[in-house]
Design a protein around this motif. Sequence first.
Motif, PDB file in Angstrom:
ATOM      1  N   ARG A 130      47.422  50.698  37.385  1.00 56.81           N
ATOM      2  CA  ARG A 130      47.658  49.442  38.101  1.00 56.81           C
ATOM      3  C   ARG A 130      48.485  48.520  37.209  1.00 56.81           C
ATOM      4  O   ARG A 130      48.139  48.291  36.048  1.00 56.81           O
ATOM      5  N   PHE A 131      49.574  47.990  37.774  1.00 57.18           N
ATOM      6  CA  PHE A 131      50.415  47.031  37.069  1.00 57.18           C
ATOM      7  C   PHE A 131      49.807  45.639  37.227  1.00 57.18           C
ATOM      8  O   PHE A 131      49.260  45.317  38.294  1.00 57.18           O
ATOM      9  N   ARG A 132      49.910  44.826  36.166  1.00 53.09           N
ATOM     10  CA  ARG A 132      49.118  43.588  36.159  1.00 53.09           C
ATOM     11  C   ARG A 132      49.965  42.371  35.784  1.00 53.09           C
ATOM     12  O   ARG A 132      50.763  42.409  34.839  1.00 53.09           O
ATOM     13  N   TYR A 133      49.730  41.290  36.531  1.00 50.75           N
ATOM     14  CA  TYR A 133      50.344  39.992  36.242  1.00 50.75           C
ATOM     15  C   TYR A 133      49.243  38.942  36.102  1.00 50.75           C
ATOM     16  O   TYR A 133      48.155  39.083  36.677  1.00 50.75           O
ATOM     17  N   ASN A 134      49.548  37.890  35.356  1.00 48.00           N
ATOM     18  CA  ASN A 134      48.631  36.766  35.210  1.00 48.00           C
ATOM     19  C   ASN A 134      49.299  35.463  35.629  1.00 48.00           C
ATOM     20  O   ASN A 134      50.505  35.273  35.430  1.00 48.00           O
ATOM     21  N   ILE A 135      48.497  34.569  36.186  1.00 48.88           N
ATOM     22  CA  ILE A 135      48.894  33.175  36.417  1.00 48.88           C
ATOM     23  C   ILE A 135      47.843  32.324  35.725  1.00 48.88           C
ATOM     24  O   ILE A 135      46.652  32.434  36.040  1.00 48.88           O
ATOM     25  N   PHE A 136      48.270  31.515  34.777  1.00 46.32           N
ATOM     26  CA  PHE A 136      47.342  30.715  33.977  1.00 46.32           C
ATOM     27  C   PHE A 136      47.443  29.255  34.414  1.00 46.32           C
ATOM     28  O   PHE A 136      48.541  28.703  34.512  1.00 46.32           O
ATOM     29  N   ILE A 137      46.284  28.645  34.698  1.00 41.43           N
ATOM     30  CA  ILE A 137      46.243  27.257  35.184  1.00 41.43           C
ATOM     31  C   ILE A 137      45.431  26.410  34.232  1.00 41.43           C
ATOM     32  O   ILE A 137      44.364  26.838  33.764  1.00 41.43           O
ATOM     33  N   LYS A 138      45.926  25.213  33.961  1.00 44.94           N
ATOM     34  CA  LYS A 138      45.256  24.302  33.037  1.00 44.94           C
ATOM     35  C   LYS A 138      45.332  22.886  33.599  1.00 44.94           C
ATOM     36  O   LYS A 138      46.354  22.478  34.154  1.00 44.94           O
ATOM     37  N   GLY A 139      44.235  22.143  33.483  1.00 39.10           N
ATOM     38  CA  GLY A 139      44.236  20.770  33.976  1.00 39.10           C
ATOM     39  C   GLY A 139      42.950  20.051  33.625  1.00 39.10           C
ATOM     40  O   GLY A 139      42.011  20.662  33.107  1.00 39.10           O
ATOM     41  N   ASN A 140      42.888  18.764  33.909  1.00 39.03           N
ATOM     42  CA  ASN A 140      41.645  18.049  33.625  1.00 39.03           C
ATOM     43  C   ASN A 140      40.565  18.463  34.626  1.00 39.03           C
ATOM     44  O   ASN A 140      40.841  19.085  35.649  1.00 39.03           O
ATOM     45  N   ARG A 141      39.318  18.107  34.323  1.00 40.16           N
ATOM     46  CA  ARG A 141      38.184  18.576  35.116  1.00 40.16           C
ATOM     47  C   ARG A 141      38.322  18.220  36.605  1.00 40.16           C
ATOM     48  O   ARG A 141      38.080  19.041  37.484  1.00 40.16           O
ATOM     49  N   LYS A 142      38.725  16.974  36.889  1.00 38.86           N
ATOM     50  CA  LYS A 142      38.835  16.519  38.275  1.00 38.86           C
ATOM     51  C   LYS A 142      39.888  17.302  39.046  1.00 38.86           C
ATOM     52  O   LYS A 142      39.642  17.799  40.156  1.00 38.86           O
ATOM     53  N   ASN A 143      41.086  17.430  38.450  1.00 38.72           N
ATOM     54  CA  ASN A 143      42.179  18.116  39.147  1.00 38.72           C
ATOM     55  C   ASN A 143      41.922  19.605  39.312  1.00 38.72           C
ATOM     56  O   ASN A 143      42.309  20.206  40.320  1.00 38.72           O
ATOM     57  N   ILE A 144      41.271  20.218  38.311  1.00 35.77           N
ATOM     58  CA  ILE A 144      40.938  21.640  38.424  1.00 35.77           C
ATOM     59  C   ILE A 144      39.923  21.852  39.549  1.00 35.77           C
ATOM     60  O   ILE A 144      40.007  22.825  40.315  1.00 35.77           O
ATOM     61  N   SER A 145      38.960  20.942  39.686  1.00 36.35           N
ATOM     62  CA  SER A 145      37.964  21.063  40.761  1.00 36.35           C
ATOM     63  C   SER A 145      38.622  20.994  42.133  1.00 36.35           C
ATOM     64  O   SER A 145      38.288  21.756  43.043  1.00 36.35           O
ATOM     65  N   ILE A 146      39.579  20.080  42.283  1.00 34.91           N
ATOM     66  CA  ILE A 146      40.303  19.958  43.557  1.00 34.91           C
ATOM     67  C   ILE A 146      41.140  21.213  43.806  1.00 34.91           C
ATOM     68  O   ILE A 146      41.165  21.759  44.916  1.00 34.91           O
ATOM     69  N   PHE A 147      41.802  21.692  42.744  1.00 36.23           N
ATOM     70  CA  PHE A 147      42.640  22.894  42.867  1.00 36.23           C
ATOM     71  C   PHE A 147      41.806  24.109  43.277  1.00 36.23           C
ATOM     72  O   PHE A 147      42.234  24.925  44.106  1.00 36.23           O
ATOM     73  N   LYS A 148      40.593  24.240  42.716  1.00 36.26           N
ATOM     74  CA  LYS A 148      39.723  25.372  43.040  1.00 36.26           C
ATOM     75  C   LYS A 148      39.391  25.409  44.530  1.00 36.26           C
ATOM     76  O   LYS A 148      39.369  26.476  45.152  1.00 36.26           O
ATOM     77  N   LYS A 149      39.112  24.247  45.103  1.00 34.08           N
ATOM     78  CA  LYS A 149      38.781  24.192  46.527  1.00 34.08           C
ATOM     79  C   LYS A 149      39.977  24.609  47.382  1.00 34.08           C
ATOM     80  O   LYS A 149      39.843  25.333  48.373  1.00 34.08           O
ATOM     81  N   THR A 150      41.160  24.137  46.995  1.00 29.72           N
ATOM     82  CA  THR A 150      42.369  24.520  47.719  1.00 29.72           C
ATOM     83  C   THR A 150      42.635  26.009  47.578  1.00 29.72           C
ATOM     84  O   THR A 150      42.963  26.691  48.547  1.00 29.72           O
ATOM     85  N   LEU A 151      42.470  26.506  46.347  1.00 29.20           N
ATOM     86  CA  LEU A 151      42.701  27.923  46.073  1.00 29.20           C
ATOM     87  C   LEU A 151      41.762  28.799  46.890  1.00 29.20           C
ATOM     88  O   LEU A 151      42.172  29.819  47.458  1.00 29.20           O
ATOM     89  N   GLU A 152      40.496  28.397  46.972  1.00 30.26           N
ATOM     90  CA  GLU A 152      39.507  29.186  47.714  1.00 30.26           C
ATOM     91  C   GLU A 152      39.898  29.313  49.180  1.00 30.26           C
ATOM     92  O   GLU A 152      39.768  30.376  49.782  1.00 30.26           O
ATOM     93  N   ARG A 153      40.375  28.226  49.756  1.00 30.76           N
ATOM     94  CA  ARG A 153      40.797  28.269  51.163  1.00 30.76           C
ATOM     95  C   ARG A 153      41.999  29.198  51.343  1.00 30.76           C
ATOM     96  O   ARG A 153      42.059  29.977  52.291  1.00 30.76           O
ATOM     97  N   LYS A 154      42.948  29.108  50.412  1.00 28.76           N
ATOM     98  CA  LYS A 154      44.170  29.904  50.546  1.00 28.76           C
ATOM     99  C   LYS A 154      43.908  31.391  50.296  1.00 28.76           C
ATOM    100  O   LYS A 154      44.612  32.249  50.845  1.00 28.76           O
ATOM    101  N   LEU A 155      42.895  31.692  49.501  1.00 26.68           N
ATOM    102  CA  LEU A 155      42.590  33.092  49.192  1.00 26.68           C
ATOM    103  C   LEU A 155      42.105  33.858  50.417  1.00 26.68           C
ATOM    104  O   LEU A 155      42.197  35.088  50.460  1.00 26.68           O
ATOM    105  N   GLU A 156      41.577  33.138  51.415  1.00 24.02           N
ATOM    106  CA  GLU A 156      41.019  33.805  52.605  1.00 24.02           C
ATOM    107  C   GLU A 156      42.055  34.674  53.308  1.00 24.02           C
ATOM    108  O   GLU A 156      41.734  35.733  53.840  1.00 24.02           O
ATOM    109  N   LYS A 157      43.299  34.240  53.315  1.00 27.84           N
ATOM    110  CA  LYS A 157      44.315  35.016  54.035  1.00 27.84           C
ATOM    111  C   LYS A 157      44.799  36.233  53.245  1.00 27.84           C
ATOM    112  O   LYS A 157      45.551  37.050  53.763  1.00 27.84           O
ATOM    113  N   TYR A 158      44.355  36.342  51.974  1.00 27.88           N
ATOM    114  CA  TYR A 158      44.781  37.475  51.151  1.00 27.88           C
ATOM    115  C   TYR A 158      43.721  38.572  51.055  1.00 27.88           C
ATOM    116  O   TYR A 158      43.924  39.573  50.381  1.00 27.88           O
ATOM    117  N   HIS A 159      42.575  38.387  51.731  1.00 30.02           N
ATOM    118  CA  HIS A 159      41.501  39.375  51.641  1.00 30.02           C
ATOM    119  C   HIS A 159      41.919  40.737  52.177  1.00 30.02           C
ATOM    120  O   HIS A 159      41.444  41.772  51.720  1.00 30.02           O
TER     121      HIS A 159
END
Length: 776
Positions: A730-759
Amino acid sequence: MRYYKIFVDNTSGLFTYSDENLEYEIGDRVKVSFRNRERSGIIICEDKIENIDFKVLPILEKLENEIQLSKNYIKLLIWIKNYYLTSFEQVFTAALPADLKVKYNIYYYFSDIENIFSEKIYTKYSEKVIDFIRKKLTVSRGTLNGHFTSAIIKEMLKNEILLNINEKNIGLNYWYDINYIENPKFLEVIEYFKKREVFTKSSLENSFSKIELEKLIKDGIFSIKKTLKEKEGEKEVKIFSNTLNENSITLTSEQLNAKDTIINGENRFYLLKGVTGSGKTEVYLELIKEAFKNGKGSIFLVPEISLTPQMVERFKSEFKESIAILHSKLSPKERADEWFSIYSGAKKIVLGVRSAILAPVQNLQYIILDEEHENTYKQDNNPRYNAKYVAIKRAELEDAKLILGSATPSVESYYYAKKNIFTLIEMNSRYNNIQLPKIEIIDMKKEEDLFFSKKLLDEIKINLLKGEQVMLLLNRKGYSTYIQCKDCGHVEECSHCSIKSSFYASQNVLKCNYCGRVKKYTGHCSKCGSSNLIHSGKGVERIEEEIKRYFPSANVIRVDSESSKNKEFFEKMYFDFLDKKYDIMIGTQMISKGLHFPNVTLVGVVNADTILNFPDFRAGEKTFQLVTQVAGRAGRGDKKGRVIVQTYQPEHYTFNKIETNDYEGFYNEEISNRELLEYPPFSKTINIGISSKFEKELEKFVNEFFDDIVDENVEMFGPMKSLVYRVKDRFRYNIFIKGNRKNISIFKKTLERKLEKYHSQGKFRIVIDVDPINLI
């Protein structure tokens, strides 16, 4: 009408069910219908939705004799699911032992008995399926007489609907029954045999291969019926003795201060920073004893199973039968028995590795993480939780106290202690005022030998002459890290990973340390056949060989993941070395922490640069911790200890601080670098790993995925190829995300919603790692 959100076994989300009459508690086990099959479910919460615009099925019944999880325990599992962006299924799988989960009866039955012998089926599956069905449809004369009159049986035999197989048995005539299916006179016979066409899972799987069975199900020949196997009664609760070792431990003033501060302190979180050999374990034991006497429970976590033998011995001597032990070497039954003894309250004290943080301890008062800085507290597969952060959340939920202990705390934990989020307790003296070992840094650029400095060899010789023991650390498995042909230049690599194969001389194999694939070492180049090979990069097996060459009369033991696959190895190794059956122990990081050998007076770090050279912002921290911890194995008795650290980078600030045992100085250097670069604890991080067997399609997909999730409120790096680009084909790529606690929490919620279409993206695997430790 009450509505409940329920986690249904073997599903990833929550589903709403209702009940008109009964009120359920969070954690209750219930029976529900899911896609026309009986399933077990766990009540997660009450659904407060007011306007239900979809059909809601009723809860069938409560399962009385199954495990009922507490409200706080369910809240903890929900937090893990949300924080680490994983699924309920993965969290519950990690939390509950397989042997304690709800069991199911699984049956297979014929979907279409009328057409089972058609030309199409006969051609497709040949006589194997026909023979199987013939055997299953054979019935005794007595059974048939219980359902049909003798007149009907005679007429069926006359018309060859039934066939005499022998004197005792009667069965359907498999070649003529289809001709009579539409005859109303014999519909009763057909219905009777249709009801008999149910087979147990084991019966069918013993007759067909998995591939054959999957084809039969896919083509509609067989269907699966799954029903709950309800327990007839509650599981028996074993009674254990609650006696303690009443011999009190005499604590030093530092130990007493630590104990009293934790017991009487108002804070919930404590960082116990004690130098190696300062007696932190005695403080832990006294706290657990106090809790036990008051009917309270404790969880004590160690980072690796290698620490368990000596810790088990100590805990058993103190707590007798009141201790439950949880680690990965237990069989499923052993794990289930220990887990249930905790759940039932029969045992109140748990000693274990990472997963023990999920043990269902009743009346929990203390959670203790020994060597809290260790990376092994972070799980590297789903759910990718960190036991330390789960412990913090659990302490909040259950009104317990958390004690993090280490001689070399993680930079994040020490930062929180400096900010008074954790209460800092320091123990700066070794027990009985034993002196810390003298550490000497050796510049290997000035040495002739590739393996050992002259200083280290001289010190080993002195130790052996004095009858004292030696520990040597090299954090690299195998004999050599790669083999190259001197004639054609070919380097032996794994055929499934973009990594060089390591040579393991003890097994005479080439092995990939990523996928585990092994091939026999022939001594010849796989490309040109030459035997002119170079072994480059030294591993612990090579160090073992070299030490035996220098000191042939010494008894040497090697400790690494290869030599310790047997679950009894650690216990035997520990007591054999304690009994001085070996003079020298050579090992990987497994020997660096927790082990107490009073006769070890010399520790050598063969190559301290192995971790420092990794492209990881924690490389300096990990090096400082590893070297300091293994140095702490020296001079723990009444003999003075010495430590030799070999490096090619003696000018690095990490080694300067190691030599002077200056954790505070190291922390100040490290925290200023972290703040400048905005790394934890000044930010939160997420690593997204994306892999596929299709390289070109993956490259396009990761760029589209990146564009889809891009967020200007966090820093995003990538997509970039992983350091080891291909693993298990398996070929592998990474995406690395960094941010303050508040912005990362908001990003996680958005990411979770967007991940649904990739299942449904079968070609691509997306892995979310929150607070990653391993970035390779």
